[in-house]
Scaffold this motif. Sequence first.
Motif, PDB file in Angstrom:
ATOM      1  N   HIS A  58      30.022  70.584  13.379  1.00 55.38           N
ATOM      2  CA  HIS A  58      31.265  69.809  13.307  1.00 55.38           C
ATOM      3  C   HIS A  58      32.117  70.197  12.104  1.00 55.38           C
ATOM      4  O   HIS A  58      33.218  69.657  11.922  1.00 55.38           O
ATOM      5  N   GLU A  59      31.644  71.137  11.302  1.00 57.75           N
ATOM      6  CA  GLU A  59      32.433  71.659  10.183  1.00 57.75           C
ATOM      7  C   GLU A  59      33.189  72.927  10.572  1.00 57.75           C
ATOM      8  O   GLU A  59      33.798  73.570   9.727  1.00 57.75           O
ATOM      9  N   VAL A  60      33.160  73.258  11.849  1.00 59.60           N
ATOM     10  CA  VAL A  60      33.870  74.434  12.364  1.00 59.60           C
ATOM     11  C   VAL A  60      35.043  73.950  13.211  1.00 59.60           C
ATOM     12  O   VAL A  60      34.853  73.273  14.219  1.00 59.60           O
ATOM     13  N   TYR A  61      36.250  74.288  12.797  1.00 59.45           N
ATOM     14  CA  TYR A  61      37.467  73.856  13.474  1.00 59.45           C
ATOM     15  C   TYR A  61      38.264  75.059  13.958  1.00 59.45           C
ATOM     16  O   TYR A  61      38.173  76.149  13.383  1.00 59.45           O
ATOM     17  N   ILE A  62      39.055  74.841  14.998  1.00 59.08           N
ATOM     18  CA  ILE A  62      40.052  75.824  15.410  1.00 59.08           C
ATOM     19  C   ILE A  62      41.416  75.262  15.046  1.00 59.08           C
ATOM     20  O   ILE A  62      41.710  74.086  15.297  1.00 59.08           O
ATOM     21  N   ALA A  87      38.695  77.453  10.927  1.00 61.58           N
ATOM     22  CA  ALA A  87      38.535  76.886   9.591  1.00 61.58           C
ATOM     23  C   ALA A  87      37.110  76.366   9.466  1.00 61.58           C
ATOM     24  O   ALA A  87      36.680  75.539  10.260  1.00 61.58           O
ATOM     25  N   ILE A  88      36.383  76.891   8.493  1.00 63.33           N
ATOM     26  CA  ILE A  88      35.031  76.414   8.206  1.00 63.33           C
ATOM     27  C   ILE A  88      35.123  75.487   6.991  1.00 63.33           C
ATOM     28  O   ILE A  88      35.626  75.886   5.937  1.00 63.33           O
ATOM     29  N   ALA A 174      38.958  83.850  10.351  1.00 59.98           N
ATOM     30  CA  ALA A 174      38.469  82.601   9.762  1.00 59.98           C
ATOM     31  C   ALA A 174      38.693  82.545   8.265  1.00 59.98           C
ATOM     32  O   ALA A 174      38.836  83.567   7.590  1.00 59.98           O
ATOM     33  N   GLY A 175      38.720  81.312   7.758  1.00 60.76           N
ATOM     34  CA  GLY A 175      38.760  81.045   6.333  1.00 60.76           C
ATOM     35  C   GLY A 175      37.859  79.865   6.039  1.00 60.76           C
ATOM     36  O   GLY A 175      37.374  79.184   6.951  1.00 60.76           O
ATOM     37  N   ILE A 176      37.623  79.606   4.762  1.00 60.66           N
ATOM     38  CA  ILE A 176      36.722  78.533   4.340  1.00 60.66           C
ATOM     39  C   ILE A 176      37.488  77.535   3.483  1.00 60.66           C
ATOM     40  O   ILE A 176      38.141  77.929   2.511  1.00 60.66           O
TER      41      ILE A 176
END
Length: 202
Positions: A58-62, A87-88, A174-176
């Motif tokens: 759930h910490e992985v978003y688009i 977005a992580i 991706a980015g963090i």
Amino acid sequence: MQLDVFIDELKSISDKDDILDFCRKKVLHGTPFVFRDRENDFYDFQKRISLQFNVAFHEVYITGSGKLGFSPLKKKEFDLDSDIDVAIISGDLFDNILELIRNYQMSLRASKRNVSEQEIKLYHQFLEYVAIGWIRPDKLPLSFQIENLKNAWFDFFDSISYGRSEVGDYKVTAGIFKSYRHFELYTFSGINDLNKSLNLSS
């Protein structure tokens, strides 16, 4: 939601709390457009990334047009030329990457690295994003990308791009973000700026 409806609804509000609610409801919340009616595929995609980087699914978003189905800033519909922006959200991963950056920065200070002026400029852009809680590995100097992040980052996201994962025939980048709060503030800033520009042009 269609692009014109999104724009009209955003344009109709001006209170910052209402804009924040709009951002949360319309931009951050819900299943991404690219996974519309494919909830199980979305979960599998999140899980694939979460296992790679040891974060919760759930910490992985688009974000971006892959989330909305359009880019409100570019006034462009999502299509096969669009990227899937991930977005992580992980403070631990953020800090781990910053430890690599610390080592890199110490090498620069000791003049042990020969870095071009263009790479220094890119590195400074990278640090500007870090200051707002967002790590963008694509902004790292090329020499640093190859040495420290290539296998763990760029090769991985290439491996799940262009039909090689649940997301489909798109490039995945991706980015963090250091925390959900940093992610929300950055997203809200973009929506708030768009709201201002819409009302100025009317």
